[in-house]
Design a protein around this motif. Structure first.
Motif, short mmCIF file in Angstrom:
data_model
loop_
_atom_site.label_atom_id
_atom_site.label_comp_id
_atom_site.label_asym_id
_atom_site.label_seq_id
_atom_site.Cartn_x
_atom_site.Cartn_y
_atom_site.Cartn_z
N THR A 166 0.82 -1.21 0.00
CA THR A 166 0.00 0.00 0.00
C THR A 166 0.85 1.26 0.00
O THR A 166 0.33 2.37 0.08
N THR A 179 -1.30 -11.61 -2.63
CA THR A 179 -1.56 -11.49 -1.21
C THR A 179 -0.70 -10.34 -0.71
O THR A 179 0.51 -10.32 -0.95
N SER A 215 -0.28 -5.96 5.10
CA SER A 215 -0.52 -4.56 5.44
C SER A 215 -1.21 -4.46 6.79
O SER A 215 -1.98 -5.35 7.17
N GLU A 248 -8.71 -4.60 5.14
CA GLU A 248 -8.81 -5.24 3.82
C GLU A 248 -9.47 -4.30 2.82
O GLU A 248 -9.08 -4.25 1.65
N VAL A 292 -6.85 -1.83 1.75
CA VAL A 292 -5.83 -2.49 0.92
C VAL A 292 -6.36 -2.69 -0.50
O VAL A 292 -5.66 -2.42 -1.48
N ARG A 293 -7.59 -3.13 -0.60
CA ARG A 293 -8.16 -3.36 -1.94
C ARG A 293 -8.39 -2.04 -2.68
O ARG A 293 -8.27 -1.98 -3.91
N ALA A 308 -5.74 -9.60 1.56
CA ALA A 308 -4.99 -8.82 2.54
C ALA A 308 -4.75 -9.65 3.79
O ALA A 308 -5.65 -10.33 4.28
N SER A 310 -2.64 -9.37 7.77
CA SER A 310 -2.08 -8.39 8.69
C SER A 310 -0.83 -8.89 9.41
O SER A 310 -0.14 -8.13 10.07
#
Length: 300
Positions: A11, A30, A33, A37, A40-41, A49, A51
């Motif tokens: 990101t 994948t 981050s 989610e 991220v998307r 995503a 973590s």
């Protein structure tokens, strides 16, 4: 079936362009981050995503990894605590990544791991390629130890590439975003003497180089990911001012920068005349080899 790629730092300023490019090429991503989610998307496109890397110990099966995670090196003054944060976010995370990969029965074919031309330390006017001996200082030790963790996977049969990236210019963020306001107000100028080199590179070329390293089976080891046409800080600021049609007559004296930034001022007052020797030898083509065209794209 599409190839599965793990991306750390997806990101970030580079990752938010890299990830959609990889998705468009048909890769299944994948992304590691700390963001949600949804966020991220929004930044990366159709990706999974996660973590925490530890979640992947039970879910191997990646064909490649691009490791870009790391706190911004110029975001805060370098206290001892901040230096440790910079090390943990690069070296610590890469160490954890290597540990997770070693636990997999089926190893990925390639790891492309981030680094920086700061690996070489200050080089004054020396022409720098991937074989140039480094000057021992904080940025060198940071990059040296970061790279050392990544190359441990070579013993596991993984092809490892190291992206020694320069100062990345691109629209909507990065170091250039911080420079635009004073320059637009006519308050910009060289930093210190202006004779130090700025190993700049356009973000699109960084993304292309990362994909080149990912996909080229004969690519291995360190690559300077910088423009083939390095410039001094004086030349950079003149070109930026000309692009914005503003004067560049307010230099920032070195003593003022040292007082304000401490040791971190070395990022601005020293540099490397770095060249992408190995990329050019392997016929990599830059979209933005020249600064004026790159800046026009960045601030249009």
């Amino acid at each position: 079936m599409s190839q599965r790629i793990l991306v750390t730092g997806g990101t970030g300023f580079i990752g938010q362009v890299l990830c959609p490019k990889l998705v468009a090429k048909g890769y299944s991503l994948t992304v590691l981050s700390r963001q949600s989610e949804t966020d991220v998307r929004a930044a990366c496109g159709r990706v999974e995503a996660i973590s925490n890397l530890e979640l992947l110990r039970e879910h191997p099966g990646f064909d490649g990894i691009i490791n870009l995670a790391g706190e911004g090196i110029a975001d805060k003054r370098w206290s001892q605590q901040r230096k440790q944060v910079l090390r943990d976010s690069r070296i610590g995370l890469t160490c954890q990544l290597v540990s997770v990969v070693k636990s997999w029965d089926n190893k990925p074919g390639v790891l492309v791991s981030g680094s920086a031309v700061g690996y070489y330390g200050n080089q004054d006017s020396t022409l720098v390629n991937e074989e140039t001996p480094p000057n021992d200082e904080f940025t060198h030790r940071l990059c040296r130890d970061w790279e050392a963790e990544a190359v441990k996977l070579e013993a596991e049969g993984v092809r490892v590439c190291l992206s020694r990236t320069g100062v990345v210019a691109g629209p909507g963020g990065g170091f250039l975003q911080r420079m635009l306001l004073p320059f637009r107000l006519g308050l910009g100028g060289r930093l210190g003497s202006g004779d130090q080199y700025m190993p700049w590179v356009h973000r699109d070329d960084v993304v292309a180089a990362l994909i080149f390293m990912l996909e080229s089976g004969n690519a291995t080891g360190p690559y300077n990911v910088v423009s083939p046409n390095p410039v001094t800080n004086r030349e950079f600021t003149r070109c930026l001012a000309a692009t914005l049609k503003r004067p560049a007559i307010f230099p920032a004296p070195a003593p003022v920068l040292k007082l304000a930034l401490g040791e971190m001022s070395r990022l601005l007052l020293t540099g490397q005349q770095a060249t992408p020797q190995r990329l050019l030898q392997q016929d990599f083509r830059f979209t933005y080899p020249d600064l004026a065209e790159a800046l026009e794209n960045c601030i249009r």
